[in-house]
Design an enzyme around this catalytic site. Structure first.
Site, PDB file in Angstrom:
ATOM      1  N   ILE A   1      -3.039   3.204   6.681  1.00 39.86           N
ATOM      2  CA  ILE A   1      -4.204   2.424   7.105  1.00 39.86           C
ATOM      3  C   ILE A   1      -5.450   3.063   6.514  1.00 39.86           C
ATOM      4  O   ILE A   1      -5.753   4.226   6.794  1.00 39.86           O
ATOM      5  CB  ILE A   1      -4.287   2.355   8.643  1.00 39.86           C
ATOM      6  CG1 ILE A   1      -3.060   1.633   9.197  1.00 39.86           C
ATOM      7  CG2 ILE A   1      -5.585   1.671   9.070  1.00 39.86           C
ATOM      8  CD1 ILE A   1      -2.955   1.683  10.710  1.00 39.86           C
TER       9      ILE A   1
ATOM     10  N   THR B   1     -11.683  -2.505  10.207  1.00 40.13           N
ATOM     11  CA  THR B   1     -11.626  -3.720   9.397  1.00 40.13           C
ATOM     12  C   THR B   1     -10.266  -4.386   9.523  1.00 40.13           C
ATOM     13  O   THR B   1     -10.168  -5.611   9.639  1.00 40.13           O
ATOM     14  CB  THR B   1     -11.935  -3.401   7.925  1.00 40.13           C
ATOM     15  OG1 THR B   1     -13.268  -2.876   7.847  1.00 40.13           O
ATOM     16  CG2 THR B   1     -11.831  -4.640   7.054  1.00 40.13           C
TER      17      THR B   1
ATOM     18  N   GLU C   1      -3.593 -12.729   6.149  1.00 42.25           N
ATOM     19  CA  GLU C   1      -2.848 -13.910   6.573  1.00 42.25           C
ATOM     20  C   GLU C   1      -1.424 -13.639   7.033  1.00 42.25           C
ATOM     21  O   GLU C   1      -0.657 -14.562   7.245  1.00 42.25           O
ATOM     22  CB  GLU C   1      -2.858 -14.979   5.469  1.00 42.25           C
ATOM     23  CG  GLU C   1      -4.254 -15.446   5.140  1.00 42.25           C
ATOM     24  CD  GLU C   1      -4.285 -16.538   4.098  1.00 42.25           C
ATOM     25  OE1 GLU C   1      -3.220 -17.071   3.723  1.00 42.25           O
ATOM     26  OE2 GLU C   1      -5.388 -16.873   3.659  1.00 42.25           O
TER      27      GLU C   1
ATOM     28  N   ASN D   1      -8.745   1.481   6.560  1.00 40.31           N
ATOM     29  CA  ASN D   1      -9.904   1.221   7.415  1.00 40.31           C
ATOM     30  C   ASN D   1      -9.426   0.502   8.677  1.00 40.31           C
ATOM     31  O   ASN D   1      -9.317  -0.721   8.697  1.00 40.31           O
ATOM     32  CB  ASN D   1     -10.939   0.376   6.656  1.00 40.31           C
ATOM     33  CG  ASN D   1     -12.218   0.218   7.425  1.00 40.31           C
ATOM     34  OD1 ASN D   1     -12.221   0.187   8.659  1.00 40.31           O
ATOM     35  ND2 ASN D   1     -13.318   0.102   6.704  1.00 40.31           N
ATOM     36  N   PRO D   2      -9.147   1.239   9.749  1.00 37.77           N
ATOM     37  CA  PRO D   2      -8.545   0.611  10.931  1.00 37.77           C
ATOM     38  C   PRO D   2      -9.415  -0.454  11.594  1.00 37.77           C
ATOM     39  O   PRO D   2      -8.888  -1.453  12.077  1.00 37.77           O
ATOM     40  CB  PRO D   2      -8.280   1.794  11.875  1.00 37.77           C
ATOM     41  CG  PRO D   2      -9.024   2.936  11.333  1.00 37.77           C
ATOM     42  CD  PRO D   2      -9.289   2.675   9.890  1.00 37.77           C
TER      43      PRO D   2
ATOM     44  N   GLY E   1      -1.081  -4.294   3.021  1.00 34.18           N
ATOM     45  CA  GLY E   1      -1.884  -5.493   3.199  1.00 34.18           C
ATOM     46  C   GLY E   1      -1.650  -6.202   4.507  1.00 34.18           C
ATOM     47  O   GLY E   1      -0.609  -6.071   5.141  1.00 34.18           O
TER      48      GLY E   1
END
Length: 162
Positions: free
Chosen positions: A53, A58, A123, A55-56, A120
């Site tokens: 991770i 975000t 979505e 940027n947790p 990633g």
């Protein structure tokens, strides 16, 4: 569970997805009003494993927005047609999600595997929303919903057929 036989039934459903090295699990808790077919979304818990991770905060925002978008698609959004053409031609007639339609609580659990490359989150949770809600309705009522959006009219019709 005596809540399954009353006018209001509560259930939980789970959905899971693996996309390459990303793993996502979503649990939805719902309350189904048998007389009207209305589904109240009580809670989502979404576990997301994206490897390392970066940027947790975000990442949590990205997942949260997917859950919101997926909720709109699962519960309300539908392009309507008549025999000749699309009849959903403006934002006034197209149903969209409002804040009161969201679950009372959304929890996001990030699972970090720092030795794995970031895989990633864009979505990835979106498609789990209708599956988790549908499974929660099944848990609550024993009735499978097969078509989105899960409008009160569709849910009531499915309950009446059961």
């Amino acid at each position: 569970n005596d809540q399954k036989d009353g006018d209001v039934a509560i259930g939980r459903g789970i959905a899971f997805r693996r996309h390459f090295t990303t793993f996502i699990g979503l649990v939805a808790e719902v309350r189904v009003h048998r007389k009207t077919g209305k589904i109240d979304l009580l809670r989502y818990v979404c576990a997301h494993d994206v490897g390392m991770i970066v940027n947790p905060e975000t990442l949590k925002h990205v997942i949260d927005r997917q859950l919101v978008y997926g909720t709109g698609r699962a519960m309300l959004e539908e392009v309507r047609f008549d025999a000749n053409m699309v009849t959903s031609v403006d934002w006034e007639s197209y149903p969209v999600l409002h804040a009161g339609d969201l679950p009372e609580k959304i929890e996001i659990v990030l699972i970090e595997r720092p030795n794995e490359a970031p895989s990633g989150a864009a979505e990835m949770a979106l498609g789990l929303v209708p599956a988790a809600i549908g499974n929660a309705v099944f848990d609550a009522t024993g009735v499978r919903l097969r078509r989105v959006p899960f409008t009160p009219a569709r849910v009531k019709a499915a309950l009446d057929r059961a």
